[in-house]
Write a protein that holds these residues in place. Structure first.
Motif, PDB file in Angstrom:
ATOM      1  N   ASN A   1      -3.951  10.609   6.685  1.00  0.00           N
ATOM      2  CA  ASN A   1      -4.892   9.995   5.562  1.00  0.00           C
ATOM      3  C   ASN A   1      -6.222   9.824   6.012  1.00  0.00           C
ATOM      4  O   ASN A   1      -7.101   9.927   4.864  1.00  0.00           O
TER       5      ASN A   1
ATOM      6  N   SER B   1      -3.856   0.154  -5.655  1.00  0.00           N
ATOM      7  CA  SER B   1      -3.224  -0.379  -4.521  1.00  0.00           C
ATOM      8  C   SER B   1      -3.454  -1.694  -4.464  1.00  0.00           C
ATOM      9  O   SER B   1      -4.423  -2.210  -5.474  1.00  0.00           O
TER      10      SER B   1
ATOM     11  N   SER C   1      -4.743   6.160   0.422  1.00  0.00           N
ATOM     12  CA  SER C   1      -4.405   4.833   0.418  1.00  0.00           C
ATOM     13  C   SER C   1      -3.933   4.195  -0.859  1.00  0.00           C
ATOM     14  O   SER C   1      -4.327   3.062  -1.061  1.00  0.00           O
TER      15      SER C   1
END
Ligand code: PLP
Length: 287
Positions: free
Chosen positions: A156, A246, A185
């Protein structure tokens, strides 16, 4: 005002906060974490975040560092001591400190717990949503247990760095069949021409984002249809809208994928309506 962190039973100055060099998080990335949004003085969706933490810990046979009620108190206290009204709270649990050895340490080794909080300017997020973000795509190269929210995030990190170097803000991991998994993310979404929200099923291969789950509730309230299915990069490029979700970004419009504009290259109205309705629908725990 100095920032305060919680580290293994103590509230300490953030700049002095430290864990032992043989913490298994540091040595092996043998740990899990959660990030909750703090908005208007409330911790958002804390119950769901602690529930997912419980799942992550169980999947890795890791013990809770303190019980769930105590953790909720610590999280609130860190938010309060840092006077965070809008921002985020981060919590990390690792398998504790033990002489370096791959196998689990003895069961009486206490898990480590770190909790930090920081302020984020809501006006900056609002400005970002007005312009939207750009994403690039990268081949999926993570392990198959990305449903566990572990601190092992090297793919990531590399993907998001690549995005930054390309002038983008997120990287989407893509399977060999051309379908989008999720961002480095964030979870990935598109809106089809007939107005349905599409996101990949969360059974395997992606993290079941808490924001993603709450967006299902928001969509129900707004009367929007959700199709839980895989979608390809090509489908996303020609979609009516695309967005990522997110805890820190809520629903954030995606305006370009690999340099190609999504629709007219401006944030889409469905995404913005989800973003606007989110706080009302989400669970709000006073900090
Ligand atoms: N997918 C990945 C890989 C993430 O790291 C995150 C959040 O950090 C998400 C999805 C979104 O999850 P949430 O909505 O719980 O923040």
């Amino acid at each position: 005002m100095p920032r305060i962190a919680y580290v293994n039973g103590r509230y300490v100055a953030h700049r002095d906060a430290a864990v032992h060099i043989e913490d298994r998080g540091y040595q092996f990335a043998d740990g899990v974490y959660e990030v909750c949004e703090v908005a208007r003085g409330f911790i958002v969706d804390m119950t769901r975040h602690l529930e997912r933490l419980d799942r992550s810990l169980r999947e890795l046979a890791m013990a809770w560092p303190v019980d769930r009620k105590a953790l909720a108190i610590i999280v609130r206290e860190v938010v309060r001591r840092n006077r965070v009204v809008n921002g985020l709270v981060y919590l990390q649990v690792t398998r504790g400190v033990a002489p370096r050895d791959h196998v689990f340490p003895s069961p009486d080794t206490p898990s480590s717990l770190v909790v930090t909080a920081k302020r984020v300017d809501p006006a900056a997020s609002a400005r970002k949503a007005e312009s939207g973000v750009k994403v690039i795509t990268v081949p999926e190269n993570r392990w198959e247990r990305v449903d566990i929210k572990t601190i092992g995030l090297l793919p990531n990190v590399l993907a998001k760095q690549k995005a930054k170097e390309a002038g983008a803000q997120e990287a989407w991991f893509v399977d060999p069949d051309g379908t989008v998994k999720e961002g480095g993310s964030t979870n990935a979404w598109i809106v089809t021409r007939d107005g349905a929200l599409v996101t990949r099923p969360a059974d395997t291969g992606i993290l079941r984002g808490i924001t993603r789950t709450t967006i299902f509730d928001v969509a129900a309230k707004l009367g929007l249809r959700i199709e839980e299915r895989a979608f390809t990069v090509d489908e996303a490029k020609t979609a009516r809208e695309a967005f990522v979700s997110s805890a820190t970004l809520i629903a954030m419009p995606v305006v370009a994928i690999d340099g190609q504009a999504v629709a007219n290259g401006h944030p889409g109205s469905v995404t913005l309506s989800l973003r606007q309705a989110f706080f009302d629908v989400a669970e709000k725990s006073p900090a």
